[in-house]
Design a protein around this motif. Structure first.
Motif, PDB file in Angstrom:
ATOM      1  N   ASN A  47       1.011  -1.226  -0.079  1.00  8.31           N
ATOM      2  CA  ASN A  47       0.176  -0.066  -0.067  1.00  8.31           C
ATOM      3  C   ASN A  47       0.794   1.238  -0.015  1.00  8.31           C
ATOM      4  OD1 ASN A  47      -2.381  -1.819   0.120  1.00  8.31           O
ATOM      5  ND2 ASN A  47      -2.497  -1.595   2.343  1.00  8.31           N
ATOM      6  N   GLY A  48       1.933   1.105  -0.662  1.00  3.94           N
ATOM      7  CA  GLY A  48       2.735   2.477  -0.859  1.00  3.94           C
ATOM      8  C   GLY A  48       4.004   2.663   0.208  1.00  3.94           C
ATOM      9  N   ASP A  49       3.910   1.436   1.029  1.00  2.03           N
ATOM     10  CA  ASP A  49       5.052   2.052   2.314  1.00  2.03           C
ATOM     11  C   ASP A  49       5.970   0.538   2.028  1.00  2.03           C
ATOM     12  OD1 ASP A  49       3.799   4.015   3.490  1.00  2.03           O
ATOM     13  OD2 ASP A  49       2.511   2.927   4.672  1.00  2.03           O
ATOM     14  N   LEU A  50       7.172   0.985   2.394  1.00  4.19           N
ATOM     15  CA  LEU A  50       8.152  -0.008   2.351  1.00  4.19           C
ATOM     16  C   LEU A  50       7.853  -0.731   3.823  1.00  4.19           C
ATOM     17  CD1 LEU A  50      10.695  -1.297   1.313  1.00  4.19           C
ATOM     18  CD2 LEU A  50      11.919   0.037   2.520  1.00  4.19           C
ATOM     19  N   ARG A  51       7.507  -1.935   3.558  1.00  2.00           N
ATOM     20  CA  ARG A  51       6.903  -2.805   4.771  1.00  2.00           C
ATOM     21  C   ARG A  51       8.250  -3.619   5.387  1.00  2.00           C
ATOM     22  NH1 ARG A  51       1.801  -3.701   6.571  1.00  2.00           N
ATOM     23  NH2 ARG A  51       1.210  -1.623   5.589  1.00  2.00           N
ATOM     24  N   GLN A  52       9.143  -4.324   4.490  1.00  5.46           N
ATOM     25  CA  GLN A  52       9.861  -5.120   4.902  1.00  5.46           C
ATOM     26  C   GLN A  52      11.314  -5.129   4.258  1.00  5.46           C
ATOM     27  OE1 GLN A  52       8.890  -9.421   4.338  1.00  5.46           O
ATOM     28  NE2 GLN A  52       9.244  -9.520   6.762  1.00  5.46           N
ATOM     29  N   LEU A  53      12.280  -5.127   4.649  1.00  4.66           N
ATOM     30  CA  LEU A  53      13.616  -5.271   4.157  1.00  4.66           C
ATOM     31  C   LEU A  53      14.608  -5.951   5.176  1.00  4.66           C
ATOM     32  CD1 LEU A  53      15.787  -4.222   2.091  1.00  4.66           C
ATOM     33  CD2 LEU A  53      16.112  -2.302   3.551  1.00  4.66           C
ATOM     34  N   VAL A  54      14.704  -7.276   4.340  1.00  4.45           N
ATOM     35  CA  VAL A  54      15.529  -8.413   5.240  1.00  4.45           C
ATOM     36  C   VAL A  54      16.836  -8.627   4.610  1.00  4.45           C
ATOM     37  CG1 VAL A  54      15.361 -10.614   6.110  1.00  4.45           C
ATOM     38  CG2 VAL A  54      13.300  -9.318   5.664  1.00  4.45           C
ATOM     39  N   ARG A  55      17.726  -8.436   5.003  1.00 11.56           N
ATOM     40  CA  ARG A  55      19.131  -8.981   4.722  1.00 11.56           C
ATOM     41  C   ARG A  55      19.610 -10.084   5.893  1.00 11.56           C
ATOM     42  NH1 ARG A  55      23.103  -4.573   2.743  1.00 11.56           N
ATOM     43  NH2 ARG A  55      24.120  -6.146   1.834  1.00 11.56           N
ATOM     44  N   LYS A  56      20.158 -11.253   5.125  1.00 10.51           N
ATOM     45  CA  LYS A  56      20.399 -12.264   6.092  1.00 10.51           C
ATOM     46  C   LYS A  56      21.483 -13.018   5.518  1.00 10.51           C
ATOM     47  CE  LYS A  56      17.332 -15.863   6.502  1.00 10.51           C
ATOM     48  NZ  LYS A  56      16.259 -16.621   6.691  1.00 10.51           N
ATOM     49  N   SER A  57      22.273 -13.323   6.288  1.00  9.77           N
ATOM     50  CA  SER A  57      23.578 -14.231   5.854  1.00  9.77           C
ATOM     51  C   SER A  57      24.055 -15.326   6.853  1.00  9.77           C
ATOM     52  CB  SER A  57      24.683 -13.487   5.859  1.00  9.77           C
ATOM     53  OG  SER A  57      25.931 -14.198   5.514  1.00  9.77           O
ATOM     54  N   VAL A  58      23.588 -16.604   6.444  1.00  9.97           N
ATOM     55  CA  VAL A  58      24.268 -17.682   7.250  1.00  9.97           C
ATOM     56  C   VAL A  58      24.967 -18.536   6.609  1.00  9.97           C
ATOM     57  CG1 VAL A  58      22.009 -18.058   8.630  1.00  9.97           C
ATOM     58  CG2 VAL A  58      22.319 -19.110   6.506  1.00  9.97           C
ATOM     59  N   GLY A  59      26.012 -19.160   7.211  1.00  6.78           N
ATOM     60  CA  GLY A  59      26.854 -20.350   6.519  1.00  6.78           C
ATOM     61  C   GLY A  59      27.381 -21.227   7.632  1.00  6.78           C
ATOM     62  N   GLY A  60      27.820 -22.411   7.100  1.00  8.75           N
ATOM     63  CA  GLY A  60      28.543 -23.229   8.058  1.00  8.75           C
ATOM     64  C   GLY A  60      28.924 -24.560   7.286  1.00  8.75           C
ATOM     65  N   VAL A  61      29.125 -25.545   7.925  1.00 12.22           N
ATOM     66  CA  VAL A  61      29.611 -26.881   7.450  1.00 12.22           C
ATOM     67  C   VAL A  61      29.017 -27.920   7.763  1.00 12.22           C
ATOM     68  CG1 VAL A  61      31.666 -28.394   7.399  1.00 12.22           C
ATOM     69  CG2 VAL A  61      31.866 -25.715   6.973  1.00 12.22           C
ATOM     70  N   CYS A  62      28.508 -28.788   6.799  1.00 11.89           N
ATOM     71  CA  CYS A  62      27.979 -29.979   7.217  1.00 11.89           C
ATOM     72  C   CYS A  62      28.700 -31.347   6.966  1.00 11.89           C
ATOM     73  CB  CYS A  62      26.585 -30.275   6.395  1.00 11.89           C
ATOM     74  SG  CYS A  62      25.840 -32.144   6.747  1.00 11.89           S
ATOM     75  N   VAL A  63      29.142 -32.029   7.861  1.00  7.57           N
ATOM     76  CA  VAL A  63      30.048 -33.191   7.749  1.00  7.57           C
ATOM     77  C   VAL A  63      29.130 -34.335   7.785  1.00  7.57           C
ATOM     78  CG1 VAL A  63      32.306 -32.040   8.009  1.00  7.57           C
ATOM     79  CG2 VAL A  63      30.943 -33.186   9.814  1.00  7.57           C
TER      80      VAL A  63
END
Lengths: 469, 169
Positions: A47-63
């Motif tokens: 409705n004309g408003d910036l409602r959400q701005l998400v920045r996310k960074s995840v990382g790792g290792v699976c053995v």
């Protein structure tokens, strides 16, 4: 001079290789180590408003260590050598204990380092421009006072993967996904209806640049308003021309989940032991294909390092093949199909779909409608539900059209579609000549979401319609 | 450990009107049962942080997995970029005061869970499988099941003087 990024990547590959060696030294019959970083940006304007701005960074290792027919996992959200080595020890410990079987895994051995095949990498675009995409899609819907809510959104995901295993694979690759979408909700004071549209892909920012955002926003608003005049849909066992989204739901939810190898090895699927048997009309071919260029569910490799492939699940009505991870392929004595996928480095690997769809026929869409005396044409989906045990199809269409004597005669409200999947597929008498895929997220059980797409052509078949009339 | 990370991170947030750092680490053990057999056992360690700050009525927020020395810097950059686009709200006064942080927290830590190892989970899973293999003379196969335990330690620190830690299971 080597770039800092590549020095870091090389160093990480060395650590992963050491972790694999350590698991083998501790008794693993097979071991793999995978590092992953996932970066997301999500923007929505409402409705004309910036409602959400998400920045996310995840990382790792699976053995992972494979001992005696069982996996042991060690996951760590760190790229630190000591943390990864500790996780490797834990993985072996977790896989130890009573032997479940002497099953041996047979992974493909691959040595390949790939960059994402994109024209305009999202990393090269300013955040301002991404925000403007959402704002433009939102603003463009403002065409009529009946638009109660306008939503514009932009999202991107960049996954960097690196995998080493004890069979000799050494792989790295990047996956880029870029999406934008407009959704309009219209109200006339009595009725409320919605419509949505927008591209999804494993492409870069070119997806946005190639889209007329103003036109897309206007289009969703116009269609939401048009749906306000819809009438209730008839009910009964009717002729339905399913649009590519609903056709895709039948492929993914009803036939796809039931074709996942782990459901077969557990004898839980209604398709267990059905290879070679007739399950559909001769016109029906169905695929899971992770190699479709640019499709939302495409992956160069699955999360076990198996190259993605095209599995022909149904071949002209005859059931042909299941989808497999390393484990289920070994259990059934076949080759893995590149369907061993995990939501991220911290999650379990399951047999999961990629792009799942029915193959095309030779009808032009308009000819197909013109050839239909009395039926319903579906238009977009709301949702669908898997039923690998019972083999039933359950879906909800966003809206549709009445088709009478070969002509579209009016718009109908949202309706449900159901029936035994195999019964529906045996009544298919026409497919249109173009396959369209629709991207989305697929969960398994109560968690583990992976990016997929599903689709197909327009398909004519008999289905049970619940339309409220 | 979490307190040390939070305290160091707070030092980077002096230029904001209000600032808050949240750090948490979680240890998770999961055992999966497929077709009445133990198929996977997982152990997972997660460490992550969140920055939240306000300036001139705007709010920024971002979170990262703390997987490298650069992660904290990236988190701050992301939060600051979110703040740049935030709508202005002059009455914004979000963050907790120290007296609020002293309100008694519910007891959500079961020390028995802290002690659980994958070996204990393995025994539990075997008991579940055995009990279902003989239900009043009928054998029931478990197609898919999981048992998961986790312990999370979290630490929150903000520019109003809140400095609180909490452990839950």
């Amino acid at each position: 001079m080597q770039k800092l990024e590549s020095v870091q990547a090389d160093a990480l590959q060395d650590v992963l290789a050491k972790a694999v060696q350590k698991m083998q030294d501790l008794g693993a019959e097979f071991a793999d180590a995978k590092s992953q970083t996932v970066r997301n940006i999500g923007v929505s304007s409402i409705n004309g408003d910036l409602r959400q701005l998400v920045r996310k960074s995840v990382g790792g290792v699976c053995v992972r260590a494979w001992i005696g027919g069982r996996w042991g996992y060690g996951n760590v959200s760190s790229f630190d050598n000591d943390a990864i080595m500790k996780a490797a020890e834990e993985a072996v410990k977790n896989a130890s204990g009573d032997r479940k079987s002497d099953l041996k895994l047979e992974p493909a051995v691959v040595q390949k380092h790939m960059k994402a095949q994109v024209k305009v990498h999202p990393d090269t675009i300013d955040l301002d421009e991404k925000i403007e995409v959402a704002r433009t899609l939102d603003k463009a819907q403002n065409i009529d006072e009946r638009i109660a809510n306008s939503i514009g959104s932009y999202s991107e995901e960049i996954k960097d993967n690196c995998l080493i295993n004890s069979a000799g694979s050494d792989i790295s690759w990047q996956e880029v996904r870029t999406l934008c979408r407009a959704m309009s909700i219209a109200s006339d004071g009595t009725n409320m209806e919605r419509y949505y549209d927008g591209p999804d892909s494993t492409k870069g920012f070119e997806v946005v640049k190639e889209t007329d955002l103003e036109q897309l926003g206007r289009h969703t608003a116009e269609e939401a308003i048009a749906t306000l005049s819809a009438v209730r849909c008839p009910s009964g066992n009717l002729t339905v021309i399913s649009d590519p989204m609903i056709t895709g739901l039948l492929a993914h939810e009803a036939m796809g989940h039931a074709s996942e190898g782990d459901e077969i090895t557990k004898k839980r699927s209604f398709l267990t032991g059905i290879v070679g048997q007739k399950v559909a009309s001769d016109l029906v071919c169905m695929y899971d294909n992770g190699t479709v260029p640019g499709a939302h569910g495409s992956i160069p490799f699955d999360d076990e390092g198996t190259p993605s492939s095209c599995t022909k699940i149904i071949d002209h009505g005859v059931y042909n093949s299941y989808m497999h991870s390393l484990e289920t392929a070994s259990q059934l004595g076949v080759k893995p199909t590149g369907n061993g996928r995990a939501e991220n480095f911290g999650k379990r690997h399951w047999v999961r779909m990629t792009n799942t769809y029915f193959g095309p026929g030779d009808w032009n869409k308009d000819e197909l409608i013109a050839d239909t005396k009395d039926g319903i044409l579906s238009d977009k989906m709301v949702n669908g539900m898997e039923d690998p045990v019972g083999g039933c199809f359950e879906a909800k269409s966003l809206r549709g059209y009445l088709v009478k004597n070969g002509e579209i005669q009016g718009i109908v409200k949202s309706f449900t579609l159901t029936g035994k999947s195999i019964d529906i597929l045996n009544t298919v008498d026409a497919f249109s000549d173009e396959v369209i895929l629709d991207g989305g997220m697929c969960g398994k059980g109560i968690e583990d979401w992976v990016r997929v797409s599903s689709g197909g052509p327009y398909m004519r078949a008999k289905m049970i319609v619940g339309g409220g009339q | 450990m979490n307190g040390y990370i939070a305290e160091k991170a707070m030092q980077q947030l002096k230029n904001y009107d209000q600032a808050e750092v949240y750090v948490s680490n979680t240890t998770v053990h999961t055992i999966y049962i497929d077709n009445s057999q133990i198929s996977n056992i997982e152990s997972k360690d997660d460490l992550g942080m969140m920055f939240r700050m306000t300036k001139d009525g705007k709010q920024g927020k971002a979170s990262v997995a703390l997987n490298s020395p650069e992660a904290e810097v990236n988190c701050l950059e992301m939060a600051d970029s979110v703040l740049k686009y935030s709508p202005v709200n002059k009455s914004l006064n979000l963050f907790a005061q120290p007296e609020q942080a002293k309100i008694a927290m519910p007891d959500v830590l079961d020390k028995n869970v802290v002690e659980i190892t994958p070996e204990v989970l393995r025994d539990l899973a075997k008991r579940v499988i055995d009990s279902s293999s003989d239900c009043n003379g009928t054998s029931v196969k478990i197609p898919r099941a999981q048992i998961r335990v986790s312990v999370t330690e979290s630490h929150v620190m903000n520019s109003n003087g809140v400095d609180a830690e909490h452990t839950s299971s």
